[in-house]
Design a protein around this motif. Sequence first.
Motif, mmCIF file in Angstrom:
data_model
loop_
_atom_site.group_PDB
_atom_site.id
_atom_site.type_symbol
_atom_site.label_atom_id
_atom_site.label_comp_id
_atom_site.label_asym_id
_atom_site.label_seq_id
_atom_site.Cartn_x
_atom_site.Cartn_y
_atom_site.Cartn_z
ATOM 1 N N ALA A 306 0.846 -1.190 0.000
ATOM 2 C CA ALA A 306 0.000 0.000 0.000
ATOM 3 C C ALA A 306 0.880 1.237 0.000
ATOM 4 O O ALA A 306 1.993 1.238 0.533
ATOM 5 C CB ALA A 306 -0.914 0.009 1.214
ATOM 6 N N LEU A 307 0.351 2.312 -0.596
ATOM 7 C CA LEU A 307 1.060 3.579 -0.677
ATOM 8 C C LEU A 307 0.246 4.660 0.013
ATOM 9 O O LEU A 307 -0.967 4.765 -0.184
ATOM 10 C CB LEU A 307 1.276 3.973 -2.143
ATOM 11 C CG LEU A 307 1.944 5.329 -2.406
ATOM 12 C CD1 LEU A 307 3.393 5.301 -1.964
ATOM 13 C CD2 LEU A 307 1.830 5.704 -3.882
ATOM 14 N N THR A 308 0.924 5.469 0.833
ATOM 15 C CA THR A 308 0.304 6.628 1.474
ATOM 16 C C THR A 308 1.145 7.852 1.160
ATOM 17 O O THR A 308 2.377 7.817 1.318
ATOM 18 C CB THR A 308 0.221 6.449 2.998
ATOM 19 O OG1 THR A 308 -0.577 5.302 3.311
ATOM 20 C CG2 THR A 308 -0.396 7.677 3.653
ATOM 21 N N ALA A 309 0.507 8.936 0.712
ATOM 22 C CA ALA A 309 1.227 10.170 0.408
ATOM 23 C C ALA A 309 0.365 11.357 0.817
ATOM 24 O O ALA A 309 -0.868 11.325 0.698
ATOM 25 C CB ALA A 309 1.576 10.244 -1.080
ATOM 26 N N TYR A 310 1.043 12.400 1.282
ATOM 27 C CA TYR A 310 0.328 13.591 1.734
ATOM 28 C C TYR A 310 1.179 14.818 1.419
ATOM 29 O O TYR A 310 2.407 14.788 1.557
ATOM 30 C CB TYR A 310 0.061 13.529 3.238
ATOM 31 C CG TYR A 310 -0.641 14.751 3.784
ATOM 32 C CD1 TYR A 310 -2.002 14.937 3.583
ATOM 33 C CD2 TYR A 310 0.057 15.727 4.488
ATOM 34 C CE1 TYR A 310 -2.652 16.064 4.075
ATOM 35 C CE2 TYR A 310 -0.579 16.850 4.982
ATOM 36 C CZ TYR A 310 -1.938 17.017 4.778
ATOM 37 O OH TYR A 310 -2.585 18.134 5.261
ATOM 38 N N ALA A 311 0.530 15.911 0.980
ATOM 39 C CA ALA A 311 1.222 17.163 0.687
ATOM 40 C C ALA A 311 0.399 18.323 1.241
ATOM 41 O O ALA A 311 -0.839 18.308 1.188
ATOM 42 C CB ALA A 311 1.425 17.336 -0.814
ATOM 43 N N LEU A 312 1.105 19.335 1.773
ATOM 44 C CA LEU A 312 0.448 20.462 2.429
ATOM 45 C C LEU A 312 1.182 21.758 2.130
ATOM 46 O O LEU A 312 2.422 21.820 2.185
ATOM 47 C CB LEU A 312 0.439 20.236 3.946
ATOM 48 C CG LEU A 312 0.102 21.437 4.843
ATOM 49 C CD1 LEU A 312 -1.386 21.760 4.760
ATOM 50 C CD2 LEU A 312 0.488 21.152 6.290
ATOM 51 N N TYR A 313 0.413 22.798 1.803
ATOM 52 C CA TYR A 313 0.923 24.167 1.816
ATOM 53 C C TYR A 313 0.142 24.933 2.869
ATOM 54 O O TYR A 313 -1.099 24.927 2.868
ATOM 55 C CB TYR A 313 0.757 24.858 0.464
ATOM 56 C CG TYR A 313 1.045 26.347 0.564
ATOM 57 C CD1 TYR A 313 2.362 26.804 0.628
ATOM 58 C CD2 TYR A 313 0.003 27.270 0.633
ATOM 59 C CE1 TYR A 313 2.637 28.171 0.749
ATOM 60 C CE2 TYR A 313 0.268 28.636 0.743
ATOM 61 C CZ TYR A 313 1.592 29.073 0.812
ATOM 62 O OH TYR A 313 1.857 30.416 0.948
ATOM 63 N N GLN A 314 0.851 25.587 3.786
ATOM 64 C CA GLN A 314 0.201 26.348 4.858
ATOM 65 C C GLN A 314 0.819 27.739 4.942
ATOM 66 O O GLN A 314 2.047 27.894 4.951
ATOM 67 C CB GLN A 314 0.367 25.630 6.192
ATOM 68 C CG GLN A 314 -0.264 26.357 7.386
ATOM 69 C CD GLN A 314 -0.170 25.543 8.658
ATOM 70 O OE1 GLN A 314 -0.664 24.409 8.721
ATOM 71 N NE2 GLN A 314 0.470 26.084 9.681
ATOM 72 N N ASN A 315 -0.029 28.744 5.008
ATOM 73 C CA ASN A 315 0.414 30.122 5.183
ATOM 74 C C ASN A 315 -0.109 30.608 6.533
ATOM 75 O O ASN A 315 -1.318 30.563 6.791
ATOM 76 C CB ASN A 315 -0.109 31.011 4.059
ATOM 77 C CG ASN A 315 0.454 32.416 4.134
ATOM 78 O OD1 ASN A 315 0.028 33.229 4.942
ATOM 79 N ND2 ASN A 315 1.425 32.694 3.276
ATOM 80 N N SER A 316 0.792 31.048 7.394
ATOM 81 C CA SER A 316 0.433 31.410 8.765
ATOM 82 C C SER A 316 0.763 32.874 9.020
ATOM 83 O O SER A 316 1.931 33.268 8.977
ATOM 84 C CB SER A 316 1.202 30.532 9.762
ATOM 85 O OG SER A 316 0.959 29.157 9.533
ATOM 86 N N ASP A 317 -0.255 33.676 9.281
ATOM 87 C CA ASP A 317 -0.071 35.085 9.632
ATOM 88 C C ASP A 317 -0.520 35.271 11.079
ATOM 89 O O ASP A 317 -1.696 35.403 11.378
ATOM 90 C CB ASP A 317 -0.884 35.973 8.694
ATOM 91 C CG ASP A 317 -0.624 37.459 8.933
ATOM 92 O OD1 ASP A 317 0.097 37.800 9.893
ATOM 93 O OD2 ASP A 317 -1.144 38.278 8.160
ATOM 94 N N TYR A 318 0.462 35.277 11.988
ATOM 95 C CA TYR A 318 0.201 35.493 13.406
ATOM 96 C C TYR A 318 0.416 36.962 13.795
ATOM 97 O O TYR A 318 0.429 37.272 14.991
ATOM 98 C CB TYR A 318 1.144 34.640 14.250
ATOM 99 C CG TYR A 318 0.969 33.149 14.132
ATOM 100 C CD1 TYR A 318 -0.051 32.480 14.804
ATOM 101 C CD2 TYR A 318 1.858 32.386 13.378
ATOM 102 C CE1 TYR A 318 -0.192 31.101 14.715
ATOM 103 C CE2 TYR A 318 1.731 31.009 13.283
ATOM 104 C CZ TYR A 318 0.697 30.373 13.952
ATOM 105 O OH TYR A 318 0.574 28.993 13.868
ATOM 106 N N GLY A 319 0.615 37.829 12.827
ATOM 107 C CA GLY A 319 0.924 39.216 13.103
ATOM 108 C C GLY A 319 2.360 39.535 12.729
ATOM 109 O O GLY A 319 3.150 38.657 12.366
#
Length: 412
Positions: A306-319
Amino acid sequence: MKKMYLIAALLLLSLKCFSQGSPDYGAGMKFNFNEDGSKYLRVISWAQFWAQYNSDRPLDANGNEQGDLDFSVRRARILMYAQINKDFLILTHFGLNSLNSNSLSPTGTGEGSQLFLHDVWAQYSLGKNHAIGGGLHYWNGISRLNNASTLNIMTLDNQRQSWATLGLSDQFGRHIGVYAKGTIEKLQYRISINEASTNNLQSTTVPTNGGAATFTGRRLLGSKEAGKTFAGYFEYGFLDSESNFLPYKVGTYLGSKKVFNIGAGFSNQPNGAVIADNSGNLSGENVFIFALDAFYDVPMGTKGAALTAYALYQNSDYGKNFRLGTTYETGSMLYGHVGYVIPGKSKTRFQPYASYNDRKIDALNDNATQFGIGTNAFFSGHNSKLTLEYQTLKYATNKAINTVTLQAMIYL
């Protein structure tokens, strides 16, 4: 017909809880209160034990060198939920995290030794595919990882920056508020309105004149200006549908499902951050975090691969130029992981994996990179497994930190 719908829902719940586990555990600890099982109490218990090696530990609070090897209880949890009526559900989740030599207390009464509530919410169904609820809940926004289950993470642990409000506006990844969740054909959604925490990781911090923002909006500006957070996550599934009976997202199905989802989410707290001008006058800045992600998990061949793959782009503006330790920063992040279950006829399964993330840090005009490589050994699916992982973190110009961790986990 209503009974048929209810039985089908219970079967889906069973598949959700154990499709990545072992058939040896059947329905687990489930107590039926009537003959058809429509009134029940479900109990889940799990524990994760860590042995961790790190040759680059900083000096302790007294200036002494620390040992290279230490042991800890990473998680010890009990989760219970019940339905006495098909329209109502109540869930309670409690336990502790990261119990180690520094948080142990002589008689087990110290703050670090105590159990606390992770979740407690009540839910009312709006027909077959939609529901509303309220309480201390985990129906989060932002990304799949910010809604991750700790029972079936593929890597050793969740990618820390993805739990992007943990300890800032919430209690250990949970907010007090109201939520709505449901399914519209292939689209799943979850949205919530919540209270922001007053006592957070910066509960004693005040912004410096002309300096970076601090996450102190509710405390310094008041609940009217900065008291609420708003979150949502929306996910479209192209292949098999996943259950959203509970909020906890599966990390790897070990080939028991064919899943390909893309998602988008956000978390917003107006005036959640505070800055001070050169004269010391305070003003709020909106905290806004959004992400795009994709999850792919499929069987390969006929021998259990079995194959598992995950990709994420996150933009964080905490000030403005916000930074807290090496965990939270105003900036952006790319993250991905991939794992492969090795085919074979043995009941014990092995899943080597690798993960990588790159973070852009506005305050430092620099990056942080993190790489991990490891292997899961599944003795009974996720119900009984060992994980060995090597991880290295390079934070801006700091010396790289290398750790090796062995985790033993059992859940019932």
